[in-house]
Write a protein that holds these residues in place. Structure first.
Motif, short mmCIF file in Angstrom:
data_model
loop_
_atom_site.label_atom_id
_atom_site.label_comp_id
_atom_site.label_asym_id
_atom_site.label_seq_id
_atom_site.Cartn_x
_atom_site.Cartn_y
_atom_site.Cartn_z
N LYS A 101 0.86 -1.19 0.00
CA LYS A 101 0.00 0.00 0.00
C LYS A 101 0.89 1.24 0.00
N SER A 131 -7.07 -5.22 6.93
CA SER A 131 -6.62 -6.58 7.24
C SER A 131 -5.29 -6.52 7.97
N LYS A 184 -4.99 6.20 2.83
CA LYS A 184 -5.49 6.03 4.22
C LYS A 184 -4.33 5.97 5.22
N ASP A 237 -10.54 0.51 5.13
CA ASP A 237 -9.17 0.48 5.64
C ASP A 237 -8.85 1.75 6.44
N SER A 247 -1.98 -0.69 14.10
CA SER A 247 -1.45 -0.10 12.86
C SER A 247 -0.13 0.62 13.12
N ARG A 248 0.84 0.33 12.27
CA ARG A 248 2.16 0.97 12.41
C ARG A 248 2.10 2.44 12.01
N ASN A 249 1.26 2.76 11.00
CA ASN A 249 1.11 4.16 10.62
C ASN A 249 0.51 4.97 11.76
O1 LIG Z 1 -2.80 -1.81 6.05
C1 LIG Z 1 -2.95 -2.29 7.14
C2 LIG Z 1 -4.24 -2.77 7.62
O2 LIG Z 1 -5.17 -2.86 6.61
C3 LIG Z 1 -1.80 -2.35 8.06
O3 LIG Z 1 -1.60 -1.10 8.57
P1 LIG Z 1 -0.15 -0.62 9.03
O4 LIG Z 1 0.76 -0.76 7.85
O5 LIG Z 1 -0.37 0.77 9.47
O6 LIG Z 1 0.25 -1.53 10.16
#
Ligand SMILES: O=C(CO)COP(=O)(O)O
Ligand SMILES: NC(=O)C1=CN([C@@H]2O[C@H](COP(=O)(O)OP(=O)(O)OC[C@H]3O[C@@H](n4cnc5c(N)ncnc54)[C@H](O)[C@@H]3O)[C@@H](O)[C@H]2O)C=CC1
Length: 319
Positions: A101, A131, A184, A237, A247-249
């Motif tokens: 992504k 996911s 996103k 998402d 989520s890492r972001n």
């Molecule tokens: O894309 C994701 C969930 O759909 C994972 O998110 P992160 O890359 O932010 O961890």
């Protein structure tokens, strides 16, 4: 049939496990022989998904040539995708499914466009949507969007990738699907920052909503269908990533908001993507104030208080 998964990070490993549990033979490729040997002997990916054992249908290799079947899932970070494709032997006739992504910093292209540029005689697709790798690996129910321009190819691929826990919706709108997943992540950094800085959940809801407007603005200008952004690849998402500290972001945003240092080895796609999207938006004359704010925070060009003032003092507008 055999499916190849290139990239044994969290997501590639989770997809390999899910497909293998459904009885599909999977070849999981990792770039170092040491990692391949460790996963083969331990029958798990200790560094990324330590708690989940590999089904017998997974074979592991670091030999790219033998790893390639007709259907290939590309589960490596966006900024590495081109290098990976350029190092692969002949990809003509293969179906290449982006599972990353983002937007490439140097070209401002998304993953499907990068695949099409590097492998013009392959079928390019993207699998995206809400996911977390750990959820997929645990066998929890998950729904994803699969985008392929050719409808017949999309139907075949949808069948091959569906498992009892993985429900896949199909579209031909590759632009909308790749932009939804990319944009996103930028908004998730903004939301994490708001929560980390103690701005409250109302502020987060505002950022998600205005962020979604920003996503629609850019995506539609590039030819995406609004419905795709309203679906799993976009809204779905966005909802997951902006509200979960899995989520890492979002976690990078939390760190920015709290003034903490974030481990640079963690894959955070939204950081490079925010910069790429900002460049693209400038060229196209599209207003993306939240993306601008994220870039300013990442580059340490503005303090959070100044960013808030910048966002709140914009001229009054119609929604
Ligand atoms: O894309 C994701 C969930 O759909 C994972 O998110 P992160 O890359 O932010 O961890
Ligand atoms: N982890 C998750 O929950 C989800 C991740 N994704 C997406 O999947 C993509 C990959 O993310 P993760 O697997 O989570 O990251 P990760 O950090 O767990 O793994 C990345 C993998 O890519 C490999 N890699 C890096 N550069 C490479 C190169 N040049 N050539 C070959 N391999 C290389 C690394 O060795 C590592 O195995 C990202 O775009 C992410 O947005 C999508 C949905 C969920």
């Amino acid at each position: 049939m055999t499916i190849s998964v290139l990239g044994a990070g969290a997501f590639g490993t989770a997809l390999a496990i899910s497909l293998a549990r459904a009885g599909t033979s999977v070849t999981l490729w990792t770039r170092t022989p040491e990692h391949a040997a460790a996963m083969q002997s331990e029958r798990r990916n200790t560094s990324r998904l330590p708690g989940v054992e590999f089904p017998k249908e997974i074979s592991v290799t670091s030999d790219l040539e033998t790893a390639l079947s007709d259907t290939i899932l590309l589960a490596i970070p966006m900024q590495q995708l081109r290098k990976m494709l350029e190092s692969a032997p002949n990809l003509d006739g293969k179906t290449l499914v982006a599972c990353c992504k983002g937007v490439e910093l140097k070209t401002e292209l998304g993953p499907v466009a990068v695949i099409s540029a590097c492998a013009p005689n392959a079928t390019a697709a993207i699998l995206t949507g809400p996911s977390f790798a750990t959820d997929i690996a645990k066998g929890l129910p998950t729904a994803l969007t699969l985008a392929v321009q050719d409808e017949a190819a999309g139907k075949r691929l949808q069948q091959s990738l569906t498992t009892p826990n993985l429900r896949i919706y199909r579209t031909t709108d590759t632009i909308g699907a790749e932009l939804g997943g990319a944009l996103k992540n930028v908004i998730a950094i903004a939301c994490g920052t708001a929560i980390g800085a103690g701005l409250g959940e109302s502020a987060r809801a505002a950022l998600m909503t205005r962020g979604y407007a920003e996503m629609q603005r850019m995506a539609q200008s590039l030819g995406a269908q609004p419905e795709t952004l309203a679906g799993l690849a976009g809204f779905g998402d966005l909802a997951l990533t902006c509200t979960s500290d899995q989520s890492r972001n979002y976690r990078l945003g939390l760190s920015l908001g709290q003034g903490d240092v974030f481990d640079p080895s963690i894959t955070v796609e939204g950081a490079a993507t925010a910069r790429a999207v900002q460049k693209r938006a400038e060229t196209m004359n599209i207003e993306m104030p939240i993306t601008d704010a994220v870039v300013a925070l990442l580059d340490q060009n503005m303090k959070i208080a100044d960013v808030i003032e910048m966002l709140l003092s914009r001229p009054p507008k119609e929604e």
